[in-house]
Every structure is written in C-alpha cells, then in structure tokens.
Enzyme design. Structure first.
Site, PDB file in Angstrom:
ATOM      1  CB  CYS A   1      38.853 -46.602   5.929  1.00 10.87           C
ATOM      2  SG  CYS A   1      38.823 -46.974   4.160  1.00 10.87           S
TER       3      CYS A   1
ATOM      4  N   GLY B   1      43.391 -40.632   8.677  1.00 13.98           N
ATOM      5  CA  GLY B   1      44.754 -40.830   9.147  1.00 13.98           C
ATOM      6  C   GLY B   1      45.158 -39.938  10.306  1.00 13.98           C
TER       7      GLY B   1
ATOM      8  NE  ARG C   1      24.292 -46.962   3.704  1.00 11.52           N
ATOM      9  CZ  ARG C   1      25.537 -46.939   4.181  1.00 11.52           C
ATOM     10  NH1 ARG C   1      25.780 -46.385   5.374  1.00 11.52           N
ATOM     11  NH2 ARG C   1      26.542 -47.436   3.491  1.00 11.52           N
TER      12      ARG C   1
END
Length: 321
Positions: free
Chosen positions: A177, A208, A262
C-alpha cells in the site's frame, strides 16, 4: 504520541504456569467457524490468487479471504465447491455490487462476507451492510466484515449500526500500500489505533505485519484477528508464477499493475495507491504459517496466557524506541 508495532515489546511475566508451548490455546471464533489461529490471509490476488491457497490456510488452522476478481460467478462456483467440502473461507464483495454479489455467494454457502473498500467510513458501507443483513436475516450466524476503518468514531458507527460484526482496521501500513504517501491519509500507529477502537467491536488488524512478533503485539493490544498479505506473498499456492529471477510478484489491489489487469486506466480522478514488488520464492503456505504459530504460542507462554482472552488481559507493553 502514536505507537506502532516497532515501538513496543511485550514484557515476560513472573510466576507463569505454562510449561510447554503446546499448552496455550490460541483458537478464536469467527462467526460459525472455529479457527485454531486468529490469522486471516489478505484478499489480494497475489496472495490468494489460486483456490489452493484458500485450502492451504484452512489446513493450517487459519482462514483466507478471497479476492473479488474476476467476477462473482467464478467465486460462487468456488464457494459452492468449498461449502460441499467443508473448506472455511471469507468471501469478498465489491462495494458497488455488495448486495447482489453477497446474495450470489450466500446462496452458494458463504457464511462470512467481507465488504471490501479502502474507505470503510462511507455512509454507503453501513447502508449496504444493512441491506445484506435484512435480506438474509434467516441465515444462521451470517457474519459481515467491513472496512477499512481507523478511528474511534468509525468503530462506534459500525457498532451502533447493529449489522457489521467485525471491522477491518488500518489505512496505509501494508507492504503493498502507498496510500499514506500518495494521499496523506492513513493510520499513524497500529497499536494506538487498536487501543482506540478496542471494545466497540471485534477488530481485524490489517496491514503493517512485518514479523511474526507483530502478530502477537496486535492480538495482545486488543485485535481479535490479524490480516496478513506481504508475509504470505510469494508462496507456491499464491497463484503467482515463478519468474526467471526466482522471484514472485506481490502487488497491492490499488497498484497500477492491478488496475491495468482489471482494465482500469489511471486518469486525473483516480490513480495508483499501491506498489508492485518482486519478492523471493517463499515456499509453501504451511512453512510461513508455522513461523507465525510458533511465535504466537511462544509469546503466550512468556505471558502465562492459556487463551487469547488471558493474553490480552495479561499483556504489558514497554516502549523501546
């Protein structure tokens, strides 16, 4: 001050009565499922791209969340197969099609559904969750997960809605991310965020987790479950082919790589908030899972905790950064 996993260590306690790492019971309930370990594999194509990964996590006493691509028809067939064979799984639905996708999956046997969105604080999340619960109120133990959320107010709203059973927590700390860097939005400290939301509803600490010890820290702080992507990437079961350099691809679902897969092209309104990474071949799911289960059982023994409730009650953190 916001506290992250790397800022703290659990403290071993005196007078403990656990004589073997076999003694602690880290099992938890997730809806109708009993998990031997409170660990969820992230619903990322580069982690659970092949149904064999879902089976591998089930066999390891954990559970995987399916990704929602390519479409709900494919996953309804997978769900029907898994239901007949008794393979536990969490089924992800896209926010825009949450009600219709959930209906297909629940009719195929899904018992746990994840409304998958980066911003779990939108009003429509609760609205769509309400519609799903109302439409399927006769399904015993149907469990809805939604998120991601990161604040007390969001957790409180989920709890007060009466329809969301579990909140998926954190924005931005995951290995794949880049939301914090791209937008300036995110969770500043995982431990602090868990403390802030604890007590309102069950929380999945998502993102994390870099080391097995981070799993123990998240659970001791109050998370009911942890969701892991990066540590589980690169396995043979992931569905990602082995590249010529003996690496496998791992990428966030908001990465440009995933978007292009996509058929979504970045424009002035929407861009990539994820990373594409090549990581070394990680062997089998079972090998990685054991690293986590070994660490968690050892942490429980250091605290003299017989089960997860005792683990949370006895946990004492010390700052070391």
């Amino acid at each position: 001050m916001e506290i992250s996993y790397e800022d703290v260590l659990l403290q071993p306690l005196p007078g403990t009565e656990i004589d073997s790492r076999k003694e602690p019971d880290p099992s938890v309930q997730l809806g109708n499922y009993t998990l031997r370990y409170p660990v969820i594999a992230s619903n990322m194509k580069s982690v659970v791209g092949d149904p064999s990964a879902v089976e591998a996590f089930h066999d390891a006493g954990m559970i995987a969340a399916t990704h929602p691509y390519p479409d709900v028809d494919y996953h309804a067939r997978v769900c029907d197969d898994f239901t007949q064979r008794g393979v536990n799984a969490i089924y992800s639905v896209r926010l825009r099609h949450a009600e219709s996708d959930a209906e297909r999956l629940i009719n195929a046997g899904a018992q746990v559904v994840l409304i998958d969105t980066a911003h779990g604080g939108m009003d429509q999340v609760i609205r769509r969750a309400t519609a799903i619960k109302n439409a399927h109120h006769d399904v015993p133990g149907l469990t809805l997960i939604a998120g991601n959320i990161t604040t007390y107010d969001q957790a409180k709203a989920y709890k007060e809605s009466g329809v969301i059973d579990i909140g998926r927590a954190f924005v931005g700390p995951g290995k794949g991310c880049r939301t914090k860097m791209k937008t300036g939005v995110g969770t500043p400290g995982e431990i602090s965020a868990i403390y802030e939301m604890y007590g309102w509803l069950k929380i999945i600490a998502d993102g994390g987790i870099k080391h097995p010890g981070d799993v123990s820290k998240a659970l001791a702080a109050g998370a009911e479950y942890v969701m892991i992507g990066g540590m589980f990437a690169g396995t043979e079961e992931s569905g990602m082919p082995l590249l010529p350099n003996n690496m496998r691809a791992f990428y966030g679902e908001a990465s440009e790589h995933a978007m292009l897969e996509r058929g979504i092209k970045p424009d002035e309104y929407r861009g990539s908030e994820g990373a594409y990474i090549e990581i070394p071949d990680n062997g089998h799911v079972q090998q990685v899972a054991w690293q986590i289960t070994q660490g968690l059982r050892s942490a429980m023994s250091y605290l003299g905790a017989k089960n997860m409730q005792e683990f949370r009650e006895k946990a004492v953190f010390a700052m070391y950064r």
